[in-house]
Design a protein around this motif. Structure first.
Motif, PDB file in Angstrom:
ATOM      1  N   ILE A 153      31.876  23.174  28.637  1.00  0.00           N
ATOM      2  CA  ILE A 153      32.812  22.506  29.783  1.00  0.00           C
ATOM      3  C   ILE A 153      33.683  23.655  30.187  1.00  0.00           C
ATOM      4  CG2 ILE A 153      34.345  20.957  30.724  1.00  0.00           C
ATOM      5  CD1 ILE A 153      33.429  18.888  28.560  1.00  0.00           C
ATOM      6  N   TYR A 154      33.775  24.119  31.480  1.00  0.00           N
ATOM      7  CA  TYR A 154      34.662  25.071  31.943  1.00  0.00           C
ATOM      8  C   TYR A 154      35.888  24.429  31.967  1.00  0.00           C
ATOM      9  CZ  TYR A 154      31.619  28.685  33.661  1.00  0.00           C
ATOM     10  OH  TYR A 154      30.774  29.657  33.939  1.00  0.00           O
ATOM     11  N   PRO A 155      36.969  25.252  31.251  1.00  0.00           N
ATOM     12  CA  PRO A 155      38.293  24.703  30.941  1.00  0.00           C
ATOM     13  C   PRO A 155      38.923  25.291  32.193  1.00  0.00           C
ATOM     14  CG  PRO A 155      37.854  26.742  29.745  1.00  0.00           C
ATOM     15  CD  PRO A 155      36.518  26.476  30.352  1.00  0.00           C
ATOM     16  N   GLU A 156      40.371  25.022  32.407  1.00  0.00           N
ATOM     17  CA  GLU A 156      41.236  25.482  33.283  1.00  0.00           C
ATOM     18  C   GLU A 156      41.906  26.686  32.659  1.00  0.00           C
ATOM     19  OE1 GLU A 156      44.078  22.737  34.866  1.00  0.00           O
ATOM     20  OE2 GLU A 156      42.561  21.362  35.865  1.00  0.00           O
ATOM     21  N   LEU A 157      42.093  27.802  33.290  1.00  0.00           N
ATOM     22  CA  LEU A 157      42.746  28.948  32.758  1.00  0.00           C
ATOM     23  C   LEU A 157      43.934  29.499  33.250  1.00  0.00           C
ATOM     24  CD1 LEU A 157      39.269  31.155  32.539  1.00  0.00           C
ATOM     25  CD2 LEU A 157      40.252  29.942  30.903  1.00  0.00           C
ATOM     26  N   PRO A 158      44.778  30.177  32.799  1.00  0.00           N
ATOM     27  CA  PRO A 158      44.518  30.810  31.529  1.00  0.00           C
ATOM     28  C   PRO A 158      44.951  29.957  30.405  1.00  0.00           C
ATOM     29  CG  PRO A 158      46.809  31.149  32.360  1.00  0.00           C
ATOM     30  CD  PRO A 158      45.999  30.597  33.323  1.00  0.00           C
ATOM     31  N   LEU A 159      44.408  30.429  29.248  1.00  0.00           N
ATOM     32  CA  LEU A 159      44.699  29.555  27.777  1.00  0.00           C
ATOM     33  C   LEU A 159      45.076  30.600  26.813  1.00  0.00           C
ATOM     34  CD1 LEU A 159      41.590  27.268  28.079  1.00  0.00           C
ATOM     35  CD2 LEU A 159      43.995  26.513  28.111  1.00  0.00           C
ATOM     36  N   PRO A 178      29.501  15.810  27.547  1.00  0.00           N
ATOM     37  CA  PRO A 178      29.821  16.347  28.784  1.00  0.00           C
ATOM     38  C   PRO A 178      30.899  15.916  29.459  1.00  0.00           C
ATOM     39  CG  PRO A 178      27.740  15.294  28.678  1.00  0.00           C
ATOM     40  CD  PRO A 178      28.132  15.361  27.308  1.00  0.00           C
ATOM     41  N   HIS A 179      31.059  14.630  29.223  1.00  0.00           N
ATOM     42  CA  HIS A 179      32.054  13.805  30.077  1.00  0.00           C
ATOM     43  C   HIS A 179      33.558  13.348  29.407  1.00  0.00           C
ATOM     44  CE1 HIS A 179      28.595  12.948  32.486  1.00  0.00           C
ATOM     45  NE2 HIS A 179      27.851  12.360  31.393  1.00  0.00           N
ATOM     46  N   ASN A 180      33.720  13.945  28.193  1.00  0.00           N
ATOM     47  CA  ASN A 180      34.793  13.796  27.295  1.00  0.00           C
ATOM     48  C   ASN A 180      35.708  14.947  27.568  1.00  0.00           C
ATOM     49  OD1 ASN A 180      33.735  11.489  26.752  1.00  0.00           O
ATOM     50  ND2 ASN A 180      33.638  11.748  24.467  1.00  0.00           N
ATOM     51  N   ASN A 181      37.086  14.557  27.530  1.00  0.00           N
ATOM     52  CA  ASN A 181      38.286  15.696  27.575  1.00  0.00           C
ATOM     53  C   ASN A 181      38.121  16.370  26.117  1.00  0.00           C
ATOM     54  OD1 ASN A 181      38.949  15.183  30.241  1.00  0.00           O
ATOM     55  ND2 ASN A 181      40.343  13.681  29.505  1.00  0.00           N
ATOM     56  N   ILE A 182      38.357  17.856  26.322  1.00  0.00           N
ATOM     57  CA  ILE A 182      38.294  18.439  25.167  1.00  0.00           C
ATOM     58  C   ILE A 182      39.563  18.321  24.587  1.00  0.00           C
ATOM     59  CG2 ILE A 182      38.316  21.056  24.131  1.00  0.00           C
ATOM     60  CD1 ILE A 182      36.589  21.526  26.371  1.00  0.00           C
ATOM     61  N   ASN A 183      39.600  18.021  22.926  1.00  0.00           N
ATOM     62  CA  ASN A 183      40.850  17.903  22.420  1.00  0.00           C
ATOM     63  C   ASN A 183      41.305  19.420  21.849  1.00  0.00           C
ATOM     64  OD1 ASN A 183      42.930  17.418  20.523  1.00  0.00           O
ATOM     65  ND2 ASN A 183      41.691  15.512  19.765  1.00  0.00           N
ATOM     66  N   ILE A 200      24.463  23.394  27.507  1.00  0.00           N
ATOM     67  CA  ILE A 200      24.676  22.997  28.964  1.00  0.00           C
ATOM     68  C   ILE A 200      24.045  21.922  29.395  1.00  0.00           C
ATOM     69  CG2 ILE A 200      25.022  23.966  31.162  1.00  0.00           C
ATOM     70  CD1 ILE A 200      25.301  26.869  30.091  1.00  0.00           C
ATOM     71  N   SER A 201      24.549  20.888  29.248  1.00  0.00           N
ATOM     72  CA  SER A 201      23.910  19.499  30.025  1.00  0.00           C
ATOM     73  C   SER A 201      24.908  18.649  30.631  1.00  0.00           C
ATOM     74  CB  SER A 201      23.111  18.965  28.725  1.00  0.00           C
ATOM     75  OG  SER A 201      22.719  17.582  28.974  1.00  0.00           O
ATOM     76  N   ASP A 202      24.444  17.799  31.306  1.00  0.00           N
ATOM     77  CA  ASP A 202      25.234  16.857  32.224  1.00  0.00           C
ATOM     78  C   ASP A 202      24.888  15.530  31.411  1.00  0.00           C
ATOM     79  OD1 ASP A 202      26.296  18.496  34.015  1.00  0.00           O
ATOM     80  OD2 ASP A 202      24.532  18.249  35.474  1.00  0.00           O
ATOM     81  N   ILE A 203      24.011  15.485  30.343  1.00  0.00           N
ATOM     82  CA  ILE A 203      23.507  14.215  29.734  1.00  0.00           C
ATOM     83  C   ILE A 203      23.887  14.318  28.350  1.00  0.00           C
ATOM     84  CG2 ILE A 203      21.680  12.838  29.378  1.00  0.00           C
ATOM     85  CD1 ILE A 203      20.159  14.009  31.804  1.00  0.00           C
TER      86      ILE A 203
END
Length: 292
Positions: free
Chosen positions: A46-52, A164-169, A203-206
Motif C-alpha cells: 500500500i502506498y503510504p503518505e510521505l514523508p516518513l 489490501p483494505h486495512n490501515n498499516i500499523n 500487489i493486489s486489491d483482493i
C-alpha cells in the motif's frame, strides 16, 4: 542429462534458466517456527503518505536471534518434508529434483562472475538431490550498517499490510523474525531447481485466503536507497546495487521493485517503481568485465 562437472568446465556454456514457477508458500513466526497457517505472514503493498521517518522505533527493533545465523535450510526442509514436494522422503526412490537451496545462494552465484567476492558453499547429496547452503560467512556489524538494515525493515512496515483494505500499523515494533516464503521450481538447462525465497509482499486489491493465488501472484520487492542527487551517485547505484536487485527479482518472477528514496537522516521522501525488465540494459556496461 549432461554431467554437471562437464557442464561447468566447458569453455563456452549455453545456459538457460526457465521462468520460475511458484509451487507453495509458508510463514515463519516471531519465534522462528513454521506456522500452521501458511498465509499468515502474507503482506499487501500500500502506498503510504510521505514523508516518513525511517528511524522511528529503532530502539525497539526486534532482531533475529543469533541462532538464526545457523538455520541453514531448516525451514525450507521442514516445509518440503511436510508437503512432500519431492515425493515421499521416506521411500527408497530418488527425489524428483536436482538442487535444493534458498534464492539468496542462487543470486550470489549469478553475480559472482561480475563481482569481486569470496564465498563458501556446502553441498550435500542425498537421494540424488544436491542441497546447497552458504556458510562460514564473516559478517561485520557496526552501528551504521544496523541502522541501514533497520531502514529497510521500517520501509516494509510503512508499506505492507495484512490486507489490501486495512490501515498499516506504524506503531508496533519492527520484527525481523517473521517471514513469508515462497517455494519455486525452475530449470537450469536440464537440472531441476527447488528453492525457497522470502517475499516482501504482493500487489493486489483482493485478500487471498487460498494458495491458488500463487499462480498469478504479482510479487513485489521493496528496497531503500539514498536520494540520488548527481551522476556519481547514479553511477554507484547502477554499478553496485542494480545487479543484485535484478538477480533477486528475476529468480522469483518479480516485475516491479518499489524503491524508497531517503535522505541522509533517514527521512523517506519518495517511492518510485523500478521495472525489472529495464535493469539488464542499464547494467550492461558493468557486466562486461568478468572475474572468473
Amino acid at each position: 542429462m549432461e554431467n554437471l562437472e562437464t557442464l561447468l568446465y566447458k569453455k563456452e556454456v549455453s545456459v538457460s534458466l526457465s521462468t520460475p514457477r511458484p509451487l507453495e508458500c509458508f510463514s515463519v513466526d516471531k519465534n522462528r517456527k513454521l506456522m500452521d497457517n501458511d498465509l499468515n505472514c502474507l503482506r499487501y503493498f500500500i502506498y503510504p503518505e510521505l514523508p516518513l521517518d525511517l528511524n522511528d522505533g529503532f530502539k525497539s527493533f526486534i532482531k533475529k536471534p543469533d541462532t538464526a545465523k545457523h538455520e541453514g535450510l531448516k525451514h525450507l526442509l521442514e516445509f518440503v518434508l511436510k508437503k512432500q514436494l519431492c515425493i515421499n522422503y521416506f521411500s527408497s526412490k530418488t527425489l524428483d529434483v536436482d538442487f535444493i537451496c534458498f534464492r539468496g545462494l542462487l543470486s550470489l552465484l549469478m553475480r559472482t562472475p561480475y563481482e569481486k567476492q569470496s564465498w563458501t558453499v556446502c553441498a550435500v547429496r542425498w537421494k540424488g538431490a544436491i542441497y546447497l547452503c552458504e556458510f562460514d560467512k564473516c559478517e561485520y556489524s557496526f552501528e551504521k550498517a544496523e541502522l541501514f538494515n533497520y531502514y529497510g525493515h521500517k520501509f516494509e512496515q510503512y508499506t505492507l499490510s495484512n490486507s489490501p483494505h486495512n490501515n498499516i500499523n506504524k506503531n508496533e515494533p519492527v520484527n525481523e523474525c517473521e517471514e513469508f516464503c515462497v517455494v519455486f521450481e525452475s530449470f537450469l538447462n536440464d537440472f531441476k531447481l527447488l528453492y525457497g525465497a522470502e517475499v516482501d509482499g504482493i500487489i493486489s486489491d483482493i485478500t487471498h485466503s487460498s494458495k491458488s493465488f500463487l499462480t498469478n501472484a504479482n510479487f513485489v520487492e521493496l528496497k531503500t536507497n539514498r536520494l540520488i542527487d548527481n551522476q556519481q551517485q547514479q553511477f554507484s547505484f547502477q554499478k553496485h546495487k542494480l545487479l543484485k536487485f535484478w538477480t533477486q527479482s528475476f529468480l522469483v518472477g518479480i516485475k516491479t521493485i518499489m524503491v524508497g528514496y531517503r535522505s541522509d537522516s533517514g527521512i523517506l521522501k519518495k517511492i518510485l517503481p523500478l521495472q525489472v525488465s529495464d535493469i539488464p540494459k542499464t547494467c550492461e556496461r558493468f557486466c562486461k568485465k568478468k572475474y572468473v
